[in-house]
Design a protein around this motif. Structure first.
Motif, PDB file in Angstrom:
ATOM      1  N   ALA A  42       0.836  -1.202   0.000  1.00  0.00           N
ATOM      2  CA  ALA A  42       0.000   0.000   0.000  1.00  0.00           C
ATOM      3  C   ALA A  42       0.873   1.255   0.000  1.00  0.00           C
ATOM      4  O   ALA A  42       0.596   2.222  -0.724  1.00  0.00           O
ATOM      5  CB  ALA A  42      -0.935   0.000   1.202  1.00  0.00           C
ATOM      6  N   ALA A  43       1.938   1.246   0.807  1.00  0.00           N
ATOM      7  CA  ALA A  43       2.833   2.405   0.864  1.00  0.00           C
ATOM      8  C   ALA A  43       3.518   2.622  -0.475  1.00  0.00           C
ATOM      9  O   ALA A  43       3.713   3.771  -0.909  1.00  0.00           O
ATOM     10  CB  ALA A  43       3.876   2.199   1.969  1.00  0.00           C
ATOM     11  N   TYR A  44       3.893   1.541  -1.151  1.00  0.00           N
ATOM     12  CA  TYR A  44       4.514   1.662  -2.479  1.00  0.00           C
ATOM     13  C   TYR A  44       3.587   2.399  -3.438  1.00  0.00           C
ATOM     14  O   TYR A  44       4.026   3.322  -4.150  1.00  0.00           O
ATOM     15  CB  TYR A  44       4.838   0.264  -3.017  1.00  0.00           C
ATOM     16  CG  TYR A  44       5.191   0.252  -4.492  1.00  0.00           C
ATOM     17  CD1 TYR A  44       6.494   0.461  -4.914  1.00  0.00           C
ATOM     18  CD2 TYR A  44       4.205   0.039  -5.470  1.00  0.00           C
ATOM     19  CE1 TYR A  44       6.820   0.458  -6.265  1.00  0.00           C
ATOM     20  CE2 TYR A  44       4.523   0.038  -6.821  1.00  0.00           C
ATOM     21  CZ  TYR A  44       5.824   0.249  -7.219  1.00  0.00           C
ATOM     22  OH  TYR A  44       6.138   0.247  -8.552  1.00  0.00           O
ATOM     23  N   TRP A  45       2.322   1.995  -3.492  1.00  0.00           N
ATOM     24  CA  TRP A  45       1.407   2.621  -4.447  1.00  0.00           C
ATOM     25  C   TRP A  45       1.121   4.067  -4.081  1.00  0.00           C
ATOM     26  O   TRP A  45       0.970   4.920  -4.973  1.00  0.00           O
ATOM     27  CB  TRP A  45       0.118   1.811  -4.551  1.00  0.00           C
ATOM     28  CG  TRP A  45       0.324   0.536  -5.312  1.00  0.00           C
ATOM     29  CD1 TRP A  45       0.259  -0.739  -4.837  1.00  0.00           C
ATOM     30  CD2 TRP A  45       0.660   0.422  -6.704  1.00  0.00           C
ATOM     31  NE1 TRP A  45       0.542  -1.636  -5.828  1.00  0.00           N
ATOM     32  CE2 TRP A  45       0.791  -0.963  -6.983  1.00  0.00           C
ATOM     33  CE3 TRP A  45       0.878   1.327  -7.725  1.00  0.00           C
ATOM     34  CZ2 TRP A  45       1.115  -1.443  -8.255  1.00  0.00           C
ATOM     35  CZ3 TRP A  45       1.193   0.857  -8.990  1.00  0.00           C
ATOM     36  CH2 TRP A  45       1.310  -0.512  -9.249  1.00  0.00           C
ATOM     37  N   ALA A  73       2.209 -11.347  -5.035  1.00  0.00           N
ATOM     38  CA  ALA A  73       3.279 -11.294  -6.028  1.00  0.00           C
ATOM     39  C   ALA A  73       4.619 -11.041  -5.330  1.00  0.00           C
ATOM     40  O   ALA A  73       4.682 -10.655  -4.166  1.00  0.00           O
ATOM     41  CB  ALA A  73       3.004 -10.197  -7.052  1.00  0.00           C
ATOM     42  N   SER A  74       5.693 -11.228  -6.071  1.00  0.00           N
ATOM     43  CA  SER A  74       7.025 -11.045  -5.495  1.00  0.00           C
ATOM     44  C   SER A  74       7.337  -9.574  -5.214  1.00  0.00           C
ATOM     45  O   SER A  74       8.234  -9.270  -4.424  1.00  0.00           O
ATOM     46  CB  SER A  74       8.076 -11.635  -6.428  1.00  0.00           C
ATOM     47  OG  SER A  74       8.025 -11.011  -7.703  1.00  0.00           O
ATOM     48  N   ALA A  75       6.620  -8.659  -5.842  1.00  0.00           N
ATOM     49  CA  ALA A  75       6.767  -7.221  -5.624  1.00  0.00           C
ATOM     50  C   ALA A  75       5.465  -6.559  -6.075  1.00  0.00           C
ATOM     51  O   ALA A  75       4.735  -7.128  -6.895  1.00  0.00           O
ATOM     52  CB  ALA A  75       7.950  -6.662  -6.423  1.00  0.00           C
ATOM     53  N   PRO A  76       5.136  -5.372  -5.554  1.00  0.00           N
ATOM     54  CA  PRO A  76       3.849  -4.759  -5.911  1.00  0.00           C
ATOM     55  C   PRO A  76       3.679  -4.497  -7.399  1.00  0.00           C
ATOM     56  O   PRO A  76       2.559  -4.553  -7.914  1.00  0.00           O
ATOM     57  CB  PRO A  76       3.826  -3.453  -5.105  1.00  0.00           C
ATOM     58  CG  PRO A  76       5.233  -3.236  -4.657  1.00  0.00           C
ATOM     59  CD  PRO A  76       5.854  -4.580  -4.545  1.00  0.00           C
ATOM     60  N   GLU A  77       4.780  -4.254  -8.095  1.00  0.00           N
ATOM     61  CA  GLU A  77       4.664  -3.993  -9.529  1.00  0.00           C
ATOM     62  C   GLU A  77       4.383  -5.244 -10.338  1.00  0.00           C
ATOM     63  O   GLU A  77       4.185  -5.162 -11.562  1.00  0.00           O
ATOM     64  CB  GLU A  77       5.906  -3.286 -10.060  1.00  0.00           C
ATOM     65  CG  GLU A  77       7.219  -3.986  -9.796  1.00  0.00           C
ATOM     66  CD  GLU A  77       7.926  -3.478  -8.553  1.00  0.00           C
ATOM     67  OE1 GLU A  77       7.271  -3.381  -7.494  1.00  0.00           O
ATOM     68  OE2 GLU A  77       9.149  -3.180  -8.652  1.00  0.00           O
ATOM     69  N   GLY A  82       0.289  -3.524 -12.009  1.00  0.00           N
ATOM     70  CA  GLY A  82       1.704  -3.229 -12.170  1.00  0.00           C
ATOM     71  C   GLY A  82       2.260  -3.807 -13.456  1.00  0.00           C
ATOM     72  O   GLY A  82       3.070  -3.173 -14.141  1.00  0.00           O
ATOM     73  N   GLN A  83       1.832  -5.016 -13.805  1.00  0.00           N
ATOM     74  CA  GLN A  83       2.310  -5.632 -15.044  1.00  0.00           C
ATOM     75  C   GLN A  83       1.665  -5.009 -16.282  1.00  0.00           C
ATOM     76  O   GLN A  83       2.177  -5.167 -17.400  1.00  0.00           O
ATOM     77  CB  GLN A  83       2.051  -7.137 -15.027  1.00  0.00           C
ATOM     78  CG  GLN A  83       2.882  -7.880 -13.979  1.00  0.00           C
ATOM     79  CD  GLN A  83       2.856  -9.375 -14.163  1.00  0.00           C
ATOM     80  OE1 GLN A  83       3.121  -9.885 -15.256  1.00  0.00           O
ATOM     81  NE2 GLN A  83       2.522 -10.105 -13.095  1.00  0.00           N
TER      82      GLN A  83
END
Length: 228
Positions: A42-45, A73-77, A82-83
């Motif tokens: 959530a912080a990433y986005w 997923a392995s990372a938020p992106e 993200g993909q």
């Protein structure tokens, strides 16, 4: 341009994870690993949204739940949204999804925040948390109908891959709105997103990178049909 701080919006619903999943995660490391992603994703986005809104260019906004956040997923992106970002070069891409979000959260918080941004393209995938929890299934048809009536023409909407009664009801509403209101369907009843062997995270509920890639392919197909 609108700064994310002006929205009065958070990528968190303010509700803690359910009591059962919280209790189980204390004893099952595979579930705990996924639950530990919730806050940092959530912080990433939120950070990324601020950076995107500070730029110029056409704006794409995603609405939804933990799957748009990329939980599992392995990372938020590497969540489905993200993909999808690399398929929209030159676009600003903002993610207003929230872990645990239900249809009401999109109606009451995410969609109003998105419309204040005046997006050029809106994407929506929500409903799993309503449909997979029996206590939230009651009235889901009415809530989803209200959401579909408020989504702008041209919104790309993902449907539900499930075949149980509540999912079939929601999909019927989506199919009708696509015909009647000019929404664009991301068809998740596709074989790529109905068969999940090897596509689930360690909690056996959220997709992993491969599962999210399949959802991204379906949304990419919808975008191409719509001319993006």
């Amino acid at each position: 341009m609108t700064d994310a701080g002006d929205l009065g919006f958070s990528n968190r619903t303010g509700r803690p994870p359910g009591r059962v999943i919280t209790a189980v995660s204390r004893f099952v490391p595979a579930i705990r690993r996924v639950q530990q992603q919730i806050e940092p994703y959530a912080a990433y986005w939120e950070r990324r949204n601020r950076a995107e809104l500070a730029r110029s260019g056409p704006l794409c906004v995603a609405l939804g739940d933990s799957m748009a956040q990329g939980v599992g997923a392995s990372a938020p992106e590497y969540g489905w949204f993200g993909q999808l970002v690399p398929l929209l070069p030159g676009w600003r891409t903002v993610n207003l999804s929230q872990y645990g979000a239900r249809v009401d959260d999109v109606l009451d918080a995410q969609l109003p925040a998105a419309l204040r941004l005046r997006p050029d393209l809106l994407l929506c995938l929500v409903g799993s948390n309503d449909l997979m929890q029996p206590r939230h299934q009651e009235g889901v048809g009415n809530r989803y109908a209200a959401l579909l009536d408020r989504l702008p023409r041209g919104t790309v909407v993902g449907n539900q891959p499930g075949t149980f009664a509540a999912a079939v009801q929601v999909n019927g509403l989506i199919d009708d709105a696509v015909r009647r209101r000019g929404l664009v369907l991301a068809e998740l009843r596709d074989p790529r997103t109905r068969h999940w062997r090897g596509k689930l995270a360690s909690d056996r509920f959220h997709p992993n990178d491969r599962g999210y890639a399949a959802i991204t392919e379906v949304f990419g197909d919808a975008l191409r049909r719509a001319g993006y």
